[in-house]
Design a protein around this motif. Structure first.
Motif, mmCIF file in Angstrom:
data_model
loop_
_atom_site.group_PDB
_atom_site.id
_atom_site.type_symbol
_atom_site.label_atom_id
_atom_site.label_comp_id
_atom_site.label_asym_id
_atom_site.label_seq_id
_atom_site.Cartn_x
_atom_site.Cartn_y
_atom_site.Cartn_z
ATOM 1 N N ARG A 64 0.826 -1.199 0.000
ATOM 2 C CA ARG A 64 0.000 0.000 0.000
ATOM 3 C C ARG A 64 0.870 1.263 0.000
ATOM 4 N N ARG A 65 1.926 1.259 0.797
ATOM 5 C CA ARG A 65 2.839 2.406 0.841
ATOM 6 C C ARG A 65 3.474 2.657 -0.515
ATOM 7 N N GLU A 66 3.889 1.588 -1.166
ATOM 8 C CA GLU A 66 4.517 1.746 -2.481
ATOM 9 C C GLU A 66 3.534 2.246 -3.520
ATOM 10 N N GLN A 67 2.277 1.761 -3.460
ATOM 11 C CA GLN A 67 1.262 2.231 -4.394
ATOM 12 C C GLN A 67 1.006 3.719 -4.204
ATOM 13 N N GLU A 68 0.881 4.134 -2.941
ATOM 14 C CA GLU A 68 0.641 5.543 -2.653
ATOM 15 C C GLU A 68 1.824 6.393 -3.123
ATOM 16 N N LYS A 69 3.021 5.884 -2.929
ATOM 17 C CA LYS A 69 4.212 6.596 -3.350
ATOM 18 C C LYS A 69 4.253 6.749 -4.873
ATOM 19 N N ASN A 70 3.859 5.701 -5.591
ATOM 20 C CA ASN A 70 3.860 5.739 -7.056
ATOM 21 C C ASN A 70 2.720 6.598 -7.620
ATOM 22 N N ASN A 71 1.643 6.720 -6.868
ATOM 23 C CA ASN A 71 0.503 7.522 -7.342
ATOM 24 C C ASN A 71 0.735 9.015 -7.168
ATOM 25 N N LYS A 72 1.701 9.383 -6.372
ATOM 26 C CA LYS A 72 1.960 10.814 -6.143
ATOM 27 C C LYS A 72 2.802 11.422 -7.222
#
Length: 72
Positions: A64-72
């Motif tokens: 989840r952290r990586e997804q949020e990081k990539n979506n920013k």
């Protein structure tokens, strides 16, 4: 066993130290090591189950952290 640190301490008892450099990969490698220890009969079913639950939870959190990081 409630945290990733607890799983690391369990692995450490058997001389297994995991550090790949990326937290997600560390968690995946720890899961493999726990599987091998269980298959070898070194750890009991209860410890195995608790460790796997902790690792699954931490894996989901890290994804989840990586997804949020990539979506920013």
């Amino acid at each position: 066993m409630k945290t990733l640190y607890d799983v690391q301490q369990l692995l450490k008892k058997f001389g297994v130290f995991v550090y790949v450099g990326k937290r997600l990969w560390d968690i995946e490698l720890m899961a493999l090591e726990i599987d091998h220890l269980h298959e070898s009969g070194v750890i009991d079913q209860a410890s195995f189950a608790k460790a796997k639950l902790v690792l699954d939870r931490e894996h989901r959190i890290e994804e989840r952290r990586e997804q949020e990081k990539n979506n920013k």
